[in-house]
Write a protein that holds these residues in place. Sequence first.
Motif, PDB file in Angstrom:
ATOM      1  N   ALA A 138       0.841  -1.208   0.000  1.00 36.66           N
ATOM      2  CA  ALA A 138       0.000   0.000   0.000  1.00 36.66           C
ATOM      3  C   ALA A 138       0.871   1.250   0.000  1.00 36.66           C
ATOM      4  O   ALA A 138       0.590   2.214  -0.720  1.00 36.66           O
ATOM      5  CB  ALA A 138      -0.925  -0.019   1.204  1.00 36.66           C
ATOM      6  N   ARG A 139       1.941   1.225   0.817  1.00 27.82           N
ATOM      7  CA  ARG A 139       2.845   2.384   0.893  1.00 27.82           C
ATOM      8  C   ARG A 139       3.480   2.679  -0.460  1.00 27.82           C
ATOM      9  O   ARG A 139       3.644   3.830  -0.858  1.00 27.82           O
ATOM     10  CB  ARG A 139       3.933   2.133   1.931  1.00 27.82           C
ATOM     11  CG  ARG A 139       4.780   3.347   2.205  1.00 27.82           C
ATOM     12  CD  ARG A 139       5.977   3.116   3.112  1.00 27.82           C
ATOM     13  NE  ARG A 139       5.754   2.230   4.210  1.00 27.82           N
ATOM     14  CZ  ARG A 139       6.744   1.604   4.866  1.00 27.82           C
ATOM     15  NH1 ARG A 139       7.995   1.806   4.524  1.00 27.82           N
ATOM     16  NH2 ARG A 139       6.484   0.789   5.855  1.00 27.82           N
ATOM     17  N   PHE A 140       3.821   1.623  -1.200  1.00 27.65           N
ATOM     18  CA  PHE A 140       4.458   1.775  -2.500  1.00 27.65           C
ATOM     19  C   PHE A 140       3.434   1.844  -3.637  1.00 27.65           C
ATOM     20  O   PHE A 140       3.801   1.908  -4.797  1.00 27.65           O
ATOM     21  CB  PHE A 140       5.440   0.633  -2.743  1.00 27.65           C
ATOM     22  CG  PHE A 140       6.724   0.785  -1.998  1.00 27.65           C
ATOM     23  CD1 PHE A 140       7.856   1.245  -2.636  1.00 27.65           C
ATOM     24  CD2 PHE A 140       6.798   0.498  -0.645  1.00 27.65           C
ATOM     25  CE1 PHE A 140       9.052   1.392  -1.950  1.00 27.65           C
ATOM     26  CE2 PHE A 140       7.979   0.641   0.059  1.00 27.65           C
ATOM     27  CZ  PHE A 140       9.112   1.092  -0.589  1.00 27.65           C
ATOM     28  N   ARG A 141       2.153   1.796  -3.256  1.00 31.89           N
ATOM     29  CA  ARG A 141       1.040   1.894  -4.222  1.00 31.89           C
ATOM     30  C   ARG A 141       1.150   0.863  -5.345  1.00 31.89           C
ATOM     31  O   ARG A 141       1.030   1.179  -6.526  1.00 31.89           O
ATOM     32  CB  ARG A 141       0.947   3.307  -4.794  1.00 31.89           C
ATOM     33  CG  ARG A 141       0.660   4.316  -3.730  1.00 31.89           C
ATOM     34  CD  ARG A 141       0.558   5.683  -4.277  1.00 31.89           C
ATOM     35  NE  ARG A 141       0.349   6.615  -3.171  1.00 31.89           N
ATOM     36  CZ  ARG A 141      -0.208   7.778  -3.291  1.00 31.89           C
ATOM     37  NH1 ARG A 141      -0.612   8.194  -4.451  1.00 31.89           N
ATOM     38  NH2 ARG A 141      -0.358   8.552  -2.254  1.00 31.89           N
ATOM     39  N   LEU A 142       1.380  -0.371  -4.919  1.00 30.41           N
ATOM     40  CA  LEU A 142       1.430  -1.477  -5.866  1.00 30.41           C
ATOM     41  C   LEU A 142       0.187  -2.338  -5.674  1.00 30.41           C
ATOM     42  O   LEU A 142      -0.254  -2.556  -4.546  1.00 30.41           O
ATOM     43  CB  LEU A 142       2.666  -2.350  -5.627  1.00 30.41           C
ATOM     44  CG  LEU A 142       4.028  -1.769  -5.946  1.00 30.41           C
ATOM     45  CD1 LEU A 142       5.122  -2.762  -5.550  1.00 30.41           C
ATOM     46  CD2 LEU A 142       4.151  -1.439  -7.416  1.00 30.41           C
ATOM     47  N   THR A 143      -0.363  -2.844  -6.750  1.00 27.00           N
ATOM     48  CA  THR A 143      -1.425  -3.835  -6.645  1.00 27.00           C
ATOM     49  C   THR A 143      -0.785  -5.188  -6.369  1.00 27.00           C
ATOM     50  O   THR A 143       0.430  -5.362  -6.527  1.00 27.00           O
ATOM     51  CB  THR A 143      -2.236  -3.931  -7.952  1.00 27.00           C
ATOM     52  OG1 THR A 143      -1.362  -4.424  -8.980  1.00 27.00           O
ATOM     53  CG2 THR A 143      -2.817  -2.582  -8.352  1.00 27.00           C
ATOM     54  N   GLN A 144      -1.614  -6.145  -5.970  1.00 29.73           N
ATOM     55  CA  GLN A 144      -1.084  -7.499  -5.780  1.00 29.73           C
ATOM     56  C   GLN A 144      -0.495  -8.013  -7.086  1.00 29.73           C
ATOM     57  O   GLN A 144       0.542  -8.671  -7.087  1.00 29.73           O
ATOM     58  CB  GLN A 144      -2.177  -8.438  -5.282  1.00 29.73           C
ATOM     59  CG  GLN A 144      -2.564  -8.206  -3.844  1.00 29.73           C
ATOM     60  CD  GLN A 144      -3.588  -9.212  -3.358  1.00 29.73           C
ATOM     61  OE1 GLN A 144      -4.263  -9.886  -4.133  1.00 29.73           O
ATOM     62  NE2 GLN A 144      -3.727  -9.312  -2.035  1.00 29.73           N
ATOM     63  N   ARG A 154      -0.761 -13.498  -8.624  1.00 31.84           N
ATOM     64  CA  ARG A 154      -1.453 -12.588  -7.715  1.00 31.84           C
ATOM     65  C   ARG A 154      -2.008 -13.352  -6.527  1.00 31.84           C
ATOM     66  O   ARG A 154      -1.997 -12.874  -5.389  1.00 31.84           O
ATOM     67  CB  ARG A 154      -2.587 -11.864  -8.449  1.00 31.84           C
ATOM     68  CG  ARG A 154      -3.338 -10.862  -7.576  1.00 31.84           C
ATOM     69  CD  ARG A 154      -4.661 -10.436  -8.189  1.00 31.84           C
ATOM     70  NE  ARG A 154      -5.563 -11.545  -8.439  1.00 31.84           N
ATOM     71  CZ  ARG A 154      -6.263 -12.186  -7.491  1.00 31.84           C
ATOM     72  NH1 ARG A 154      -6.142 -11.844  -6.242  1.00 31.84           N
ATOM     73  NH2 ARG A 154      -7.073 -13.170  -7.808  1.00 31.84           N
ATOM     74  N   GLN A 155      -2.473 -14.582  -6.776  1.00 31.88           N
ATOM     75  CA  GLN A 155      -3.032 -15.390  -5.704  1.00 31.88           C
ATOM     76  C   GLN A 155      -1.986 -15.702  -4.636  1.00 31.88           C
ATOM     77  O   GLN A 155      -2.305 -15.742  -3.441  1.00 31.88           O
ATOM     78  CB  GLN A 155      -3.616 -16.690  -6.271  1.00 31.88           C
ATOM     79  CG  GLN A 155      -4.873 -16.493  -7.089  1.00 31.88           C
ATOM     80  CD  GLN A 155      -4.602 -16.030  -8.524  1.00 31.88           C
ATOM     81  OE1 GLN A 155      -3.460 -15.980  -8.983  1.00 31.88           O
ATOM     82  NE2 GLN A 155      -5.664 -15.678  -9.243  1.00 31.88           N
ATOM     83  N   THR A 156      -0.751 -15.912  -5.055  1.00 31.87           N
ATOM     84  CA  THR A 156       0.321 -16.183  -4.090  1.00 31.87           C
ATOM     85  C   THR A 156       0.525 -14.986  -3.169  1.00 31.87           C
ATOM     86  O   THR A 156       0.651 -15.146  -1.949  1.00 31.87           O
ATOM     87  CB  THR A 156       1.636 -16.531  -4.817  1.00 31.87           C
ATOM     88  OG1 THR A 156       1.419 -17.702  -5.604  1.00 31.87           O
ATOM     89  CG2 THR A 156       2.772 -16.758  -3.840  1.00 31.87           C
ATOM     90  N   ILE A 157       0.525 -13.789  -3.733  1.00 32.81           N
ATOM     91  CA  ILE A 157       0.686 -12.588  -2.907  1.00 32.81           C
ATOM     92  C   ILE A 157      -0.477 -12.480  -1.927  1.00 32.81           C
ATOM     93  O   ILE A 157      -0.293 -12.160  -0.752  1.00 32.81           O
ATOM     94  CB  ILE A 157       0.789 -11.321  -3.781  1.00 32.81           C
ATOM     95  CG1 ILE A 157       2.024 -11.404  -4.701  1.00 32.81           C
ATOM     96  CG2 ILE A 157       0.837 -10.059  -2.917  1.00 32.81           C
ATOM     97  CD1 ILE A 157       3.344 -11.512  -3.989  1.00 32.81           C
ATOM     98  N   GLY A 158      -1.683 -12.765  -2.392  1.00 34.67           N
ATOM     99  CA  GLY A 158      -2.850 -12.724  -1.514  1.00 34.67           C
ATOM    100  C   GLY A 158      -2.722 -13.701  -0.351  1.00 34.67           C
ATOM    101  O   GLY A 158      -3.033 -13.378   0.795  1.00 34.67           O
TER     102      GLY A 158
END
Length: 67
Positions: A11-17, A28-32
Amino acid sequence: MLCNSVRELRARFRLTQQELADRVGVTRQTIGLIEKGDYAPSITLTLKISYVFGVPVEEIFRLKGER
């Protein structure tokens, strides 16, 4: 218990998953799953995540109750 701050850093770096997943070579699922604490990443993946955020591994993953 191990907890992580991947969601806070993302969130701080404003990146999506998806953006973080693309940078470290996972889905993306792994990051989740990592953010929910349902998946413990390998040392290699942990280092890649710390490199993306420019922070030491210890800042990302710590024992519950530590700060």
